[in-house]
Write a protein that holds these residues in place. Structure first.
Motif, PDB file in Angstrom:
ATOM      1  N   TYR A 224     -35.226  -5.500  -8.702  1.00  0.00           N
ATOM      2  CA  TYR A 224     -34.733  -4.128  -8.588  1.00  0.00           C
ATOM      3  C   TYR A 224     -33.214  -4.171  -8.474  1.00  0.00           C
ATOM      4  O   TYR A 224     -32.618  -5.217  -8.228  1.00  0.00           O
ATOM      5  CB  TYR A 224     -35.323  -3.441  -7.345  1.00  0.00           C
ATOM      6  N   THR A 225     -32.591  -3.029  -8.618  1.00  0.00           N
ATOM      7  CA  THR A 225     -31.151  -2.930  -8.408  1.00  0.00           C
ATOM      8  C   THR A 225     -30.843  -1.608  -7.720  1.00  0.00           C
ATOM      9  O   THR A 225     -31.651  -0.675  -7.764  1.00  0.00           O
ATOM     10  CB  THR A 225     -30.370  -3.049  -9.733  1.00  0.00           C
ATOM     11  N   THR A 226     -29.680  -1.535  -7.099  1.00  0.00           N
ATOM     12  CA  THR A 226     -29.241  -0.328  -6.412  1.00  0.00           C
ATOM     13  C   THR A 226     -27.945   0.152  -7.049  1.00  0.00           C
ATOM     14  O   THR A 226     -27.029  -0.642  -7.284  1.00  0.00           O
ATOM     15  CB  THR A 226     -29.002  -0.619  -4.919  1.00  0.00           C
ATOM     16  N   VAL A 227     -27.878   1.442  -7.348  1.00  0.00           N
ATOM     17  CA  VAL A 227     -26.664   2.008  -7.945  1.00  0.00           C
ATOM     18  C   VAL A 227     -25.615   2.196  -6.855  1.00  0.00           C
ATOM     19  O   VAL A 227     -25.806   2.991  -5.934  1.00  0.00           O
ATOM     20  CB  VAL A 227     -26.962   3.353  -8.631  1.00  0.00           C
ATOM     21  N   ARG A 228     -24.537   1.424  -6.963  1.00  0.00           N
ATOM     22  CA  ARG A 228     -23.437   1.542  -5.999  1.00  0.00           C
ATOM     23  C   ARG A 228     -22.101   1.837  -6.678  1.00  0.00           C
ATOM     24  O   ARG A 228     -21.197   2.385  -6.054  1.00  0.00           O
ATOM     25  CB  ARG A 228     -23.320   0.245  -5.181  1.00  0.00           C
ATOM     26  N   ASP A 229     -21.956   1.444  -7.925  1.00  0.00           N
ATOM     27  CA  ASP A 229     -20.709   1.664  -8.658  1.00  0.00           C
ATOM     28  C   ASP A 229     -20.903   2.788  -9.666  1.00  0.00           C
ATOM     29  O   ASP A 229     -21.775   2.710 -10.531  1.00  0.00           O
ATOM     30  CB  ASP A 229     -20.288   0.390  -9.399  1.00  0.00           C
ATOM     31  N   VAL A 230     -20.091   3.828  -9.538  1.00  0.00           N
ATOM     32  CA  VAL A 230     -20.181   4.988 -10.430  1.00  0.00           C
ATOM     33  C   VAL A 230     -18.803   5.230 -11.031  1.00  0.00           C
ATOM     34  O   VAL A 230     -17.795   5.188 -10.327  1.00  0.00           O
ATOM     35  CB  VAL A 230     -20.650   6.243  -9.659  1.00  0.00           C
ATOM     36  N   PHE A 231     -18.756   5.454 -12.340  1.00  0.00           N
ATOM     37  CA  PHE A 231     -17.493   5.792 -12.990  1.00  0.00           C
ATOM     38  C   PHE A 231     -17.754   6.875 -14.018  1.00  0.00           C
ATOM     39  O   PHE A 231     -18.894   7.119 -14.420  1.00  0.00           O
ATOM     40  CB  PHE A 231     -16.850   4.565 -13.652  1.00  0.00           C
ATOM     41  N   GLU A 232     -16.702   7.564 -14.430  1.00  0.00           N
ATOM     42  CA  GLU A 232     -16.830   8.694 -15.346  1.00  0.00           C
ATOM     43  C   GLU A 232     -16.159   8.370 -16.674  1.00  0.00           C
ATOM     44  O   GLU A 232     -15.106   7.728 -16.710  1.00  0.00           O
ATOM     45  CB  GLU A 232     -16.178   9.936 -14.725  1.00  0.00           C
ATOM     46  N   LEU A 233     -16.794   8.781 -17.760  1.00  0.00           N
ATOM     47  CA  LEU A 233     -16.213   8.676 -19.098  1.00  0.00           C
ATOM     48  C   LEU A 233     -16.144  10.071 -19.711  1.00  0.00           C
ATOM     49  O   LEU A 233     -17.123  10.828 -19.616  1.00  0.00           O
ATOM     50  CB  LEU A 233     -17.056   7.769 -20.006  1.00  0.00           C
ATOM     51  N   THR A 234     -15.036  10.409 -20.319  1.00  0.00           N
ATOM     52  CA  THR A 234     -14.892  11.689 -20.995  1.00  0.00           C
ATOM     53  C   THR A 234     -15.316  11.532 -22.453  1.00  0.00           C
ATOM     54  O   THR A 234     -14.833  10.614 -23.147  1.00  0.00           O
ATOM     55  CB  THR A 234     -13.444  12.190 -20.934  1.00  0.00           C
ATOM     56  N   ARG A 235     -16.202  12.362 -22.919  1.00  0.00           N
ATOM     57  CA  ARG A 235     -16.670  12.290 -24.303  1.00  0.00           C
ATOM     58  C   ARG A 235     -15.568  12.743 -25.253  1.00  0.00           C
ATOM     59  O   ARG A 235     -14.726  13.583 -24.895  1.00  0.00           O
ATOM     60  CB  ARG A 235     -17.914  13.149 -24.493  1.00  0.00           C
ATOM     61  N   PRO A 236     -15.598  12.238 -26.477  1.00  0.00           N
ATOM     62  CA  PRO A 236     -14.553  12.652 -27.451  1.00  0.00           C
ATOM     63  C   PRO A 236     -14.500  14.150 -27.691  1.00  0.00           C
ATOM     64  O   PRO A 236     -13.434  14.700 -27.976  1.00  0.00           O
ATOM     65  CB  PRO A 236     -14.971  11.909 -28.723  1.00  0.00           C
ATOM     66  N   ASP A 237     -15.639  14.849 -27.584  1.00  0.00           N
ATOM     67  CA  ASP A 237     -15.657  16.284 -27.862  1.00  0.00           C
ATOM     68  C   ASP A 237     -15.440  17.154 -26.626  1.00  0.00           C
ATOM     69  O   ASP A 237     -15.491  18.379 -26.714  1.00  0.00           O
ATOM     70  CB  ASP A 237     -16.992  16.671 -28.513  1.00  0.00           C
ATOM     71  N   ASP A 238     -15.218  16.540 -25.449  1.00  0.00           N
ATOM     72  CA  ASP A 238     -14.995  17.318 -24.236  1.00  0.00           C
ATOM     73  C   ASP A 238     -13.655  18.047 -24.282  1.00  0.00           C
ATOM     74  O   ASP A 238     -12.694  17.562 -24.829  1.00  0.00           O
ATOM     75  CB  ASP A 238     -15.043  16.412 -23.002  1.00  0.00           C
TER      76      ASP A 238
END
Length: 200
Positions: free
Chosen positions: A186-200
């Motif tokens: 199993y794994t635990t989500v601890r690292d979160v990052f954001e990406l902006t889409r090209p059409d945003d």
């Protein structure tokens, strides 16, 4: 390495579910004539926004449930289920509910998980879950292979634990979602990052 699944992989353990990972875990709660049930499914995901819909797949059977598992049998009976989101803090309780208990034995009680009532359906939910999705069955789709089915449901009610909301967003960093890898990993989500889409 290349292999055709029909010919076998020749490895000590099947690599397939380790390749498709990490996978969110749908902790599915149901209620039926025999009582309440709670079981984790790692073939689970959201599939549509409007209306909101989810699915999970059941891929094995119990001898006391007519070629399926307790969850699917009770959903066929009632047409409703609840998806409870699993956090790292309850990993042991989630794992305990994967035991193959006899039909009618309550996994909530066996694993020490507190119940709460749903609002839009007659079904229990996990009281302390970061979020819970109340669902009405839309279809059960038979899949190739023994006892394989996909269960689809429309979300009719959403519970969110108050502290999981930050700045108007459901913030997974407040509870660390648990996800399934392959094998017993199993794994635990601890690292979160954001990406902006090209059409945003």
């Amino acid at each position: 390495m290349f292999y055709r699944p029909e010919d076998g992989h020749g490895l000590p353990h099947n690599p397939f579910n380790a390749i498709v990972s990490p996978r969110p875990i749908g902790w599915i709660s149901t209620r039926g004539q025999l009582g309440d049930n709670l079981a984790p499914y790692s073939f689970f995901n959201a599939v549509a926004y409007v209306p909101p819909q989810v699915m999970f797949a059941s891929t094995s059977a119990k001898p006391d449930r007519d070629n399926t598992k307790d969850s699917v049998a009770q959903i066929r009976e009632t047409g409703v289920f609840c998806v409870n989101i699993v956090e790292h803090a309850v990993r042991d309780a989630m794992n305990a509910t994967s035991a193959g208990l006899p039909a009618g034995e309550d996994e909530f009680a066996a694993a020490g998980v507190q119940k709460a009532a749903c609002e839009t359906i007659d079904c229990p939910r996990v009281a302390g879950a970061p979020a819970a999705l109340e669902c009405r069955l839309t279809q059960i789709v038979p899949l190739p292979g023994d006892s394989n089915v996909a269960v689809f449901g429309e979300v009719t009610g959403v519970h969110i634990r108050d502290e999981c909301l930050r700045d108007g967003r459901f913030d997974v960093t407040t509870f660390q979602p648990l996800a399934r890898m392959g094998y017993r990993d199993y794994t635990t989500v601890r690292d979160v990052f954001e990406l902006t889409r090209p059409d945003d």
